[in-house]
Design a protein around this motif. Structure first.
Motif, PDB file in Angstrom:
ATOM      1  N   PRO A 105      48.343 -47.818  38.533  1.00  0.00           N
ATOM      2  CA  PRO A 105      47.429 -47.220  39.504  1.00  0.00           C
ATOM      3  C   PRO A 105      47.527 -47.915  40.860  1.00  0.00           C
ATOM      4  N   PRO A 106      46.816 -47.413  41.860  1.00  0.00           N
ATOM      5  CA  PRO A 106      46.752 -48.142  43.124  1.00  0.00           C
ATOM      6  C   PRO A 106      46.195 -49.552  42.883  1.00  0.00           C
ATOM      7  N   MET A 107      46.782 -50.524  43.562  1.00  0.00           N
ATOM      8  CA  MET A 107      46.377 -51.925  43.400  1.00  0.00           C
ATOM      9  C   MET A 107      46.366 -52.625  44.749  1.00  0.00           C
ATOM     10  N   ALA A 108      45.558 -53.672  44.812  1.00  0.00           N
ATOM     11  CA  ALA A 108      45.602 -54.605  45.931  1.00  0.00           C
ATOM     12  C   ALA A 108      45.683 -56.001  45.331  1.00  0.00           C
ATOM     13  N   ALA A 109      46.412 -56.885  45.999  1.00  0.00           N
ATOM     14  CA  ALA A 109      46.542 -58.269  45.555  1.00  0.00           C
ATOM     15  C   ALA A 109      46.205 -59.168  46.743  1.00  0.00           C
ATOM     16  N   VAL A 110      45.271 -60.090  46.525  1.00  0.00           N
ATOM     17  CA  VAL A 110      44.741 -60.900  47.611  1.00  0.00           C
ATOM     18  C   VAL A 110      44.699 -62.367  47.201  1.00  0.00           C
ATOM     19  N   GLN A 111      45.219 -63.231  48.053  1.00  0.00           N
ATOM     20  CA  GLN A 111      45.069 -64.669  47.812  1.00  0.00           C
ATOM     21  C   GLN A 111      43.727 -65.099  48.385  1.00  0.00           C
ATOM     22  N   VAL A 112      42.987 -65.886  47.598  1.00  0.00           N
ATOM     23  CA  VAL A 112      41.700 -66.414  48.033  1.00  0.00           C
ATOM     24  C   VAL A 112      41.734 -67.937  47.965  1.00  0.00           C
ATOM     25  N   VAL A 113      40.829 -68.576  48.651  1.00  0.00           N
ATOM     26  CA  VAL A 113      40.774 -70.031  48.667  1.00  0.00           C
ATOM     27  C   VAL A 113      40.382 -70.573  47.300  1.00  0.00           C
ATOM     28  N   ALA A 114      39.417 -69.919  46.654  1.00  0.00           N
ATOM     29  CA  ALA A 114      38.943 -70.363  45.344  1.00  0.00           C
ATOM     30  C   ALA A 114      38.222 -69.215  44.670  1.00  0.00           C
ATOM     31  N   LEU A 115      38.063 -69.348  43.360  1.00  0.00           N
ATOM     32  CA  LEU A 115      37.268 -68.403  42.579  1.00  0.00           C
ATOM     33  C   LEU A 115      36.032 -69.146  42.084  1.00  0.00           C
ATOM     34  N   MET A 116      35.043 -68.427  41.612  1.00  0.00           N
ATOM     35  CA  MET A 116      33.792 -69.059  41.210  1.00  0.00           C
ATOM     36  C   MET A 116      33.962 -69.998  40.017  1.00  0.00           C
ATOM     37  N   GLU A 117      34.860 -69.673  39.109  1.00  0.00           N
ATOM     38  CA  GLU A 117      35.136 -70.554  37.967  1.00  0.00           C
ATOM     39  C   GLU A 117      36.251 -71.509  38.367  1.00  0.00           C
ATOM     40  N   ASP A 118      35.978 -72.797  38.293  1.00  0.00           N
ATOM     41  CA  ASP A 118      36.917 -73.803  38.791  1.00  0.00           C
ATOM     42  C   ASP A 118      38.317 -73.695  38.190  1.00  0.00           C
ATOM     43  N   ARG A 119      38.428 -73.394  36.900  1.00  0.00           N
ATOM     44  CA  ARG A 119      39.755 -73.339  36.261  1.00  0.00           C
ATOM     45  C   ARG A 119      40.449 -71.991  36.444  1.00  0.00           C
ATOM     46  N   ALA A 120      39.722 -71.004  36.941  1.00  0.00           N
ATOM     47  CA  ALA A 120      40.294 -69.657  37.089  1.00  0.00           C
ATOM     48  C   ALA A 120      41.354 -69.644  38.180  1.00  0.00           C
ATOM     49  N   LYS A 121      42.490 -69.051  37.849  1.00  0.00           N
ATOM     50  CA  LYS A 121      43.583 -68.889  38.803  1.00  0.00           C
ATOM     51  C   LYS A 121      43.718 -67.430  39.236  1.00  0.00           C
ATOM     52  N   ILE A 122      43.083 -66.533  38.495  1.00  0.00           N
ATOM     53  CA  ILE A 122      43.178 -65.087  38.732  1.00  0.00           C
ATOM     54  C   ILE A 122      41.852 -64.436  38.379  1.00  0.00           C
ATOM     55  N   GLU A 123      41.469 -63.444  39.150  1.00  0.00           N
ATOM     56  CA  GLU A 123      40.330 -62.592  38.824  1.00  0.00           C
ATOM     57  C   GLU A 123      40.738 -61.173  39.178  1.00  0.00           C
ATOM     58  N   ILE A 124      40.457 -60.236  38.281  1.00  0.00           N
ATOM     59  CA  ILE A 124      40.842 -58.841  38.513  1.00  0.00           C
ATOM     60  C   ILE A 124      39.627 -57.949  38.303  1.00  0.00           C
ATOM     61  N   VAL A 125      39.419 -57.039  39.247  1.00  0.00           N
ATOM     62  CA  VAL A 125      38.383 -56.019  39.159  1.00  0.00           C
ATOM     63  C   VAL A 125      39.080 -54.704  38.874  1.00  0.00           C
ATOM     64  N   ALA A 126      38.532 -53.916  37.947  1.00  0.00           N
ATOM     65  CA  ALA A 126      39.146 -52.638  37.586  1.00  0.00           C
ATOM     66  C   ALA A 126      38.142 -51.494  37.721  1.00  0.00           C
ATOM     67  N   LEU A 127      38.659 -50.357  38.107  1.00  0.00           N
ATOM     68  CA  LEU A 127      37.879 -49.123  38.157  1.00  0.00           C
ATOM     69  C   LEU A 127      38.640 -48.104  37.320  1.00  0.00           C
ATOM     70  N   ALA A 128      37.933 -47.478  36.377  1.00  0.00           N
ATOM     71  CA  ALA A 128      38.557 -46.475  35.524  1.00  0.00           C
ATOM     72  C   ALA A 128      37.748 -45.181  35.587  1.00  0.00           C
ATOM     73  N   VAL A 129      38.410 -44.083  35.325  1.00  0.00           N
ATOM     74  CA  VAL A 129      37.758 -42.788  35.204  1.00  0.00           C
ATOM     75  C   VAL A 129      38.249 -42.127  33.933  1.00  0.00           C
ATOM     76  N   VAL A 130      37.313 -41.863  33.029  1.00  0.00           N
ATOM     77  CA  VAL A 130      37.625 -41.171  31.792  1.00  0.00           C
ATOM     78  C   VAL A 130      37.536 -39.686  32.090  1.00  0.00           C
ATOM     79  N   PRO A 131      38.621 -38.936  31.882  1.00  0.00           N
ATOM     80  CA  PRO A 131      38.612 -37.505  32.221  1.00  0.00           C
ATOM     81  C   PRO A 131      37.524 -36.733  31.480  1.00  0.00           C
ATOM     82  N   ASP A 132      36.986 -35.722  32.169  1.00  0.00           N
ATOM     83  CA  ASP A 132      36.031 -34.811  31.533  1.00  0.00           C
ATOM     84  C   ASP A 132      36.711 -34.107  30.376  1.00  0.00           C
ATOM     85  N   GLU A 133      35.943 -33.857  29.331  1.00  0.00           N
ATOM     86  CA  GLU A 133      36.497 -33.108  28.174  1.00  0.00           C
ATOM     87  C   GLU A 133      36.757 -31.669  28.592  1.00  0.00           C
ATOM     88  N   ALA A 134      37.849 -31.138  28.126  1.00  0.00           N
ATOM     89  CA  ALA A 134      38.208 -29.756  28.466  1.00  0.00           C
ATOM     90  C   ALA A 134      37.422 -28.773  27.616  1.00  0.00           C
TER      91      ALA A 134
END
Length: 134
Positions: A105-134
């Motif tokens: 899907p469309p993605m963005a990748a961003v370097q940040v200074v730090a994340l809220m969890e000290d040991r975290a090296k990556i954080e990913i946010v996802a948006l999904a859409v489950v199709p309407d039933e036909a």
């Protein structure tokens, strides 16, 4: 699948992501996930290991909402080390395909200074859409 991937005419084909997507259905928002397990414990400080666990966490949240990886319409990646991401892109891609599949899907990748969890090296946010039933 009712997702329609959008690729403007004459644009170079993106590799590993899409330029746009159009869909209809039930929205599932997955909050920022990091590379720890269900007990909020990190098992590795390795970048790729954390990417793999982060993606597994996203899939677990989707499953709880009766959604699948192929329903993801947007991913935003935040990482603390751009070099770690770029230098291990093949391994990151392999982990992605192992867990998410060949759905890009469309993605963005961003370097940040730090994340809220000290040991975290990556954080990913996802948006999904489950199709309407036909």
């Amino acid at each position: 699948m009712t997702h329609q991937f959008i690729q403007p005419d004459n644009w170079a084909k993106p590799i590993g992501y899409s330029n746009g997507i159009s869909t209809r259905g039930r929205i599932v928002q997955v909050g920022g996930q990091v590379g720890w397990d269900e007990n909020c414990e990190f098992h590795s400080d390795d970048f790729v290991d954390q990417v793999r666990q982060t993606l597994k966490n996203i899939v677990a949240v989707l499953e709880k909402a009766d959604a699948k990886p192929e329903h993801i319409i947007q991913l935003t990646w935040y990482f603390t080390d751009r070099h770690a991401y770029k230098s291990r892109l093949k391994e990151v891609g392999a982990a992605y395909r192992e867990i998410i599949g060949r759905h890009f899907p469309p993605m963005a990748a961003v370097q940040v200074v730090a994340l809220m969890e000290d040991r975290a090296k990556i954080e990913i946010v996802a948006l999904a859409v489950v199709p309407d039933e036909a």
